[in-house]
Scaffold this motif. Sequence first.
Motif, PDB file in Angstrom:
ATOM      1  N   ASN A 219      78.032 -32.717 -18.336  1.00  0.00           N
ATOM      2  CA  ASN A 219      76.729 -31.908 -18.129  1.00  0.00           C
ATOM      3  C   ASN A 219      76.971 -31.460 -16.663  1.00  0.00           C
ATOM      4  OD1 ASN A 219      74.466 -31.540 -17.011  1.00  0.00           O
ATOM      5  ND2 ASN A 219      73.528 -30.814 -18.628  1.00  0.00           N
TER       6      ASN A 219
ATOM      7  N   VAL B  89      68.752 -27.301 -22.026  1.00  0.00           N
ATOM      8  CA  VAL B  89      68.561 -28.267 -22.678  1.00  0.00           C
ATOM      9  C   VAL B  89      68.873 -29.530 -22.372  1.00  0.00           C
ATOM     10  CG1 VAL B  89      68.473 -27.754 -25.693  1.00  0.00           C
ATOM     11  CG2 VAL B  89      68.081 -26.481 -24.113  1.00  0.00           C
ATOM     12  N   TRP B  90      70.528 -30.089 -22.163  1.00  0.00           N
ATOM     13  CA  TRP B  90      71.290 -30.844 -22.883  1.00  0.00           C
ATOM     14  C   TRP B  90      70.413 -32.005 -21.323  1.00  0.00           C
ATOM     15  CZ3 TRP B  90      76.947 -31.005 -21.458  1.00  0.00           C
ATOM     16  CH2 TRP B  90      77.682 -32.664 -21.691  1.00  0.00           C
TER      17      TRP B  90
ATOM     18  N   TRP C 243      66.682 -33.482 -22.754  1.00  0.00           N
ATOM     19  CA  TRP C 243      66.968 -34.362 -23.553  1.00  0.00           C
ATOM     20  C   TRP C 243      67.485 -35.472 -23.074  1.00  0.00           C
ATOM     21  CZ3 TRP C 243      71.767 -36.766 -24.505  1.00  0.00           C
ATOM     22  CH2 TRP C 243      71.416 -38.088 -25.950  1.00  0.00           C
ATOM     23  N   MET C 244      68.631 -35.574 -22.350  1.00  0.00           N
ATOM     24  CA  MET C 244      68.537 -36.589 -20.930  1.00  0.00           C
ATOM     25  C   MET C 244      67.917 -37.753 -20.323  1.00  0.00           C
ATOM     26  SD  MET C 244      73.107 -35.966 -19.439  1.00  0.00           S
ATOM     27  CE  MET C 244      72.150 -34.884 -19.162  1.00  0.00           C
TER      28      MET C 244
ATOM     29  N   ARG D  24      64.894 -38.089 -20.806  1.00  0.00           N
ATOM     30  CA  ARG D  24      64.102 -37.973 -21.891  1.00  0.00           C
ATOM     31  C   ARG D  24      64.601 -39.892 -22.771  1.00  0.00           C
ATOM     32  NH1 ARG D  24      59.634 -34.798 -23.487  1.00  0.00           N
ATOM     33  NH2 ARG D  24      60.165 -32.930 -23.121  1.00  0.00           N
TER      34      ARG D  24
END
Length: 191
Positions: free
Chosen positions: A96, A67-68, A71-72, A74
């Motif tokens: 991460n 998920v992280w 997000w990154m 994007r």
Amino acid sequence: MGRSETAEPPDIDSQVRHELLVLALRNAGKSVPLLLVAGAFIAYLGYSAGAQRGANLTLSLMVASAVWRLWMARIDTTTLLPGHRVGEIETLLRLNAVLAGVAWATAVVGIYSRLDNHAAIEFLMMYLGSVSVAAHFMTMVPWSYPVFVFPAVGAMALVSLLVIEPDVVGRVAGVGMLPLAAHHLMRPSCV
């Protein structure tokens, strides 16, 4: 004088660092489905071996890492980012990488150490695939790959040496991973 004559172009180092970051973020985003599949399969192996805690923790860490990364991936990098912003995003990628390395270390200690031979080979295939995929984007940001490899490979070496039934193959694999990990950690391209 026109604006183009007075504005200083960004230096080549900043441009290269920005482009490597863009590529690393793009590839990190592309690795998300693979990480989720690997996490689900490793958790399945853990549940099958009766290692529920290890499976739950591994799956939670891998989903959080995925998920992280999504997000990154994007983060808007269409314009050249200032150096401090590039540094912040590189730090996020490194953190991460640490999380992914800890997830694999957790899987090794909590699941791999309990698997029978057939399931252990399946685990190793996923494990080695993950380390290989990580090399495609983590090496573009200084220290990202070493901070991933150290917990992931270190745990595998220790479990192979100390926990797995004392057979020749397990000991050789454990001892063989230590120089490999040291080599990866000391390579100039990784730091």
